[in-house]
Design a protein around this motif. Structure first.
Motif, PDB file in Angstrom:
ATOM      1  N   ARG A 127      48.991  50.693  -9.635  1.00 29.18           N
ATOM      2  CA  ARG A 127      48.868  51.712  -8.579  1.00 29.18           C
ATOM      3  C   ARG A 127      48.654  51.064  -7.220  1.00 29.18           C
ATOM      4  NH1 ARG A 127      46.482  54.696 -12.900  1.00 29.18           N
ATOM      5  NH2 ARG A 127      44.433  53.818 -12.488  1.00 29.18           N
ATOM      6  N   ALA A 128      47.848  50.018  -7.150  1.00 34.77           N
ATOM      7  CA  ALA A 128      47.608  49.336  -5.873  1.00 34.77           C
ATOM      8  C   ALA A 128      48.889  48.705  -5.341  1.00 34.77           C
ATOM      9  CB  ALA A 128      46.526  48.271  -6.040  1.00 34.77           C
ATOM     10  N   ALA A 129      49.699  48.145  -6.232  1.00 38.78           N
ATOM     11  CA  ALA A 129      50.956  47.530  -5.806  1.00 38.78           C
ATOM     12  C   ALA A 129      51.935  48.576  -5.286  1.00 38.78           C
ATOM     13  CB  ALA A 129      51.577  46.748  -6.963  1.00 38.78           C
ATOM     14  N   ASP A 130      51.772  49.817  -5.737  1.00 42.55           N
ATOM     15  CA  ASP A 130      52.622  50.929  -5.288  1.00 42.55           C
ATOM     16  C   ASP A 130      51.906  51.786  -4.244  1.00 42.55           C
ATOM     17  OD1 ASP A 130      55.197  50.922  -6.210  1.00 42.55           O
ATOM     18  OD2 ASP A 130      54.756  52.024  -8.058  1.00 42.55           O
ATOM     19  N   ALA A 131      50.951  51.194  -3.522  1.00 48.64           N
ATOM     20  CA  ALA A 131      50.116  51.957  -2.584  1.00 48.64           C
ATOM     21  C   ALA A 131      50.927  52.693  -1.522  1.00 48.64           C
ATOM     22  CB  ALA A 131      49.096  51.038  -1.919  1.00 48.64           C
ATOM     23  N   GLY A 132      52.109  52.220  -1.187  1.00 48.35           N
ATOM     24  CA  GLY A 132      52.936  52.876  -0.187  1.00 48.35           C
ATOM     25  C   GLY A 132      53.645  54.114  -0.699  1.00 48.35           C
ATOM     26  N   VAL A 133      53.516  54.382  -1.994  1.00 47.32           N
ATOM     27  CA  VAL A 133      54.160  55.548  -2.610  1.00 47.32           C
ATOM     28  C   VAL A 133      53.055  56.562  -2.928  1.00 47.32           C
ATOM     29  CG1 VAL A 133      55.561  56.377  -4.539  1.00 47.32           C
ATOM     30  CG2 VAL A 133      55.910  54.061  -3.641  1.00 47.32           C
ATOM     31  N   PRO A 134      52.935  57.630  -2.141  1.00 42.47           N
ATOM     32  CA  PRO A 134      51.827  58.575  -2.349  1.00 42.47           C
ATOM     33  C   PRO A 134      51.711  59.103  -3.776  1.00 42.47           C
ATOM     34  CG  PRO A 134      52.942  59.060  -0.292  1.00 42.47           C
ATOM     35  CD  PRO A 134      53.767  58.008  -0.999  1.00 42.47           C
TER      36      PRO A 134
ATOM     37  N   ALA B 224      58.597  52.472  -9.929  1.00 40.47           N
ATOM     38  CA  ALA B 224      57.403  52.129 -10.698  1.00 40.47           C
ATOM     39  C   ALA B 224      57.718  51.081 -11.758  1.00 40.47           C
ATOM     40  CB  ALA B 224      56.810  53.376 -11.334  1.00 40.47           C
ATOM     41  N   ALA B 225      58.911  51.142 -12.333  1.00 41.57           N
ATOM     42  CA  ALA B 225      59.305  50.136 -13.319  1.00 41.57           C
ATOM     43  C   ALA B 225      59.415  48.767 -12.658  1.00 41.57           C
ATOM     44  CB  ALA B 225      60.619  50.522 -13.985  1.00 41.57           C
ATOM     45  N   ARG B 226      59.996  48.728 -11.466  1.00 40.01           N
ATOM     46  CA  ARG B 226      60.104  47.443 -10.753  1.00 40.01           C
ATOM     47  C   ARG B 226      58.723  46.892 -10.418  1.00 40.01           C
ATOM     48  NH1 ARG B 226      64.786  49.885  -7.558  1.00 40.01           N
ATOM     49  NH2 ARG B 226      66.592  49.138  -8.702  1.00 40.01           N
ATOM     50  N   THR B 227      57.859  47.776  -9.898  1.00 39.62           N
ATOM     51  CA  THR B 227      56.499  47.344  -9.571  1.00 39.62           C
ATOM     52  C   THR B 227      55.762  46.910 -10.834  1.00 39.62           C
ATOM     53  OG1 THR B 227      56.407  48.827  -7.679  1.00 39.62           O
ATOM     54  CG2 THR B 227      54.299  48.079  -8.570  1.00 39.62           C
ATOM     55  N   GLY B 228      55.869  47.714 -11.885  1.00 46.10           N
ATOM     56  CA  GLY B 228      55.210  47.378 -13.138  1.00 46.10           C
ATOM     57  C   GLY B 228      55.711  46.071 -13.714  1.00 46.10           C
ATOM     58  N   ALA B 229      57.012  45.835 -13.641  1.00 43.02           N
ATOM     59  CA  ALA B 229      57.579  44.580 -14.135  1.00 43.02           C
ATOM     60  C   ALA B 229      57.019  43.392 -13.357  1.00 43.02           C
ATOM     61  CB  ALA B 229      59.099  44.614 -14.042  1.00 43.02           C
ATOM     62  N   ASP B 230      56.883  43.562 -12.051  1.00 40.75           N
ATOM     63  CA  ASP B 230      56.339  42.486 -11.214  1.00 40.75           C
ATOM     64  C   ASP B 230      54.881  42.212 -11.564  1.00 40.75           C
ATOM     65  OD1 ASP B 230      56.401  40.605  -8.964  1.00 40.75           O
ATOM     66  OD2 ASP B 230      55.092  42.071  -7.984  1.00 40.75           O
ATOM     67  N   VAL B 231      54.075  43.258 -11.619  1.00 38.29           N
ATOM     68  CA  VAL B 231      52.647  43.094 -11.924  1.00 38.29           C
ATOM     69  C   VAL B 231      52.471  42.530 -13.332  1.00 38.29           C
ATOM     70  CG1 VAL B 231      50.471  44.323 -12.287  1.00 38.29           C
ATOM     71  CG2 VAL B 231      51.879  44.859 -10.291  1.00 38.29           C
ATOM     72  N   LEU B 232      53.152  43.113 -14.307  1.00 34.37           N
ATOM     73  CA  LEU B 232      52.995  42.660 -15.688  1.00 34.37           C
ATOM     74  C   LEU B 232      53.589  41.274 -15.904  1.00 34.37           C
ATOM     75  CD1 LEU B 232      53.643  45.956 -17.645  1.00 34.37           C
ATOM     76  CD2 LEU B 232      51.454  44.852 -17.128  1.00 34.37           C
ATOM     77  N   GLY B 233      54.615  40.947 -15.162  1.00 35.48           N
ATOM     78  CA  GLY B 233      55.184  39.607 -15.269  1.00 35.48           C
ATOM     79  C   GLY B 233      54.179  38.534 -14.896  1.00 35.48           C
ATOM     80  N   ARG B 234      53.265  38.884 -14.007  1.00 31.83           N
ATOM     81  CA  ARG B 234      52.212  37.940 -13.610  1.00 31.83           C
ATOM     82  C   ARG B 234      51.002  38.001 -14.531  1.00 31.83           C
ATOM     83  NH1 ARG B 234      50.657  39.943  -8.733  1.00 31.83           N
ATOM     84  NH2 ARG B 234      52.271  41.514  -8.603  1.00 31.83           N
ATOM     85  N   LEU B 235      50.725  39.172 -15.119  1.00 39.06           N
ATOM     86  CA  LEU B 235      49.529  39.344 -15.948  1.00 39.06           C
ATOM     87  C   LEU B 235      49.739  39.042 -17.432  1.00 39.06           C
ATOM     88  CD1 LEU B 235      48.041  42.695 -14.581  1.00 39.06           C
ATOM     89  CD2 LEU B 235      47.134  40.391 -14.267  1.00 39.06           C
ATOM     90  N   LEU B 236      50.877  39.440 -17.968  1.00 38.22           N
ATOM     91  CA  LEU B 236      51.064  39.356 -19.420  1.00 38.22           C
ATOM     92  C   LEU B 236      50.954  37.951 -20.004  1.00 38.22           C
ATOM     93  CD1 LEU B 236      53.803  42.020 -20.242  1.00 38.22           C
ATOM     94  CD2 LEU B 236      51.368  42.084 -20.786  1.00 38.22           C
TER      95      LEU B 236
END
Length: 166
Positions: free
Chosen positions: A101-108, A135-147
């Motif tokens: 959600r923080a990574a998508d902060a620009g999307v209300p 959201a999939a792109r953002t999620g892929a980016d965040v999870l790519g770093r966390l997983l």
């Protein structure tokens, strides 16, 4: 970082996609991102609803190190992916959906996502993501770093991410 050797399942939750009325756009984004990190990825498509989502999750948990859902996390009446996921989680990891959600902060509308993340009794990581392409792109980016680090931790690897001190 790599997901080499990891088995991931991407579950797209969508009435329209599962009925063939719309193309699944978010699932392939996630699958491609995880495959680029050398994970073995299985894709599943199910309609909205607690029963089909929970059944898909239970099946995926049997053969996966992590399961990522896309769709069904909003506030419409058919968005019940978190309700299907919650009973399966023994250890909640609220920082993951918070990071997305923080990574998508620009999307209300990102603030309306109710996605969950956590570990099952079998020590499989489940993460719910919204179903939009963005959201999939953002999620892929965040999870790519966390997983890579998260799955290493689940396996019992050293606590410090590579390249960092103790």
């Amino acid at each position: 970082m790599s997901l080499e050797g990891s088995r991931l399942t991407v579950i797209t939750v969508s009435d329209r996609c599962s009925a063939g009325e719309a193309e699944d756009l978010s699932g392939p984004i996630l699958a491609d991102a995880f495959e680029a990190l050398d994970a073995h990825v299985t894709r599943v498509l199910v309609p909205d609803g607690v029963v089909p989502v929970r059944e898909a999750l239970l099946e995926a948990v049997e053969s996966s190190d992590a399961v990522v859902t896309t769709g069904g996390t909003g506030i419409s009446p058919r968005d019940v992916t978190p309700e299907a996921t919650a009973p399966l989680l023994e250890t909640l990891l609220p920082g993951i959906p918070e990071a997305v959600r923080a990574a998508d902060a620009g999307v209300p509308a990102a603030a309306l996502s109710r996605g969950l993340a956590g570990l099952t009794a079998e020590r499989v990581l489940i993460v719910n993501l919204p179903g939009s392409v963005g959201a999939a792109r953002t999620g892929a980016d965040v999870l790519g770093r966390l997983l890579p680090h998260a799955l290493g931790q689940v396996r019992g690897d050293d606590h410090a991410p590579r390249g960092e001190g103790a």
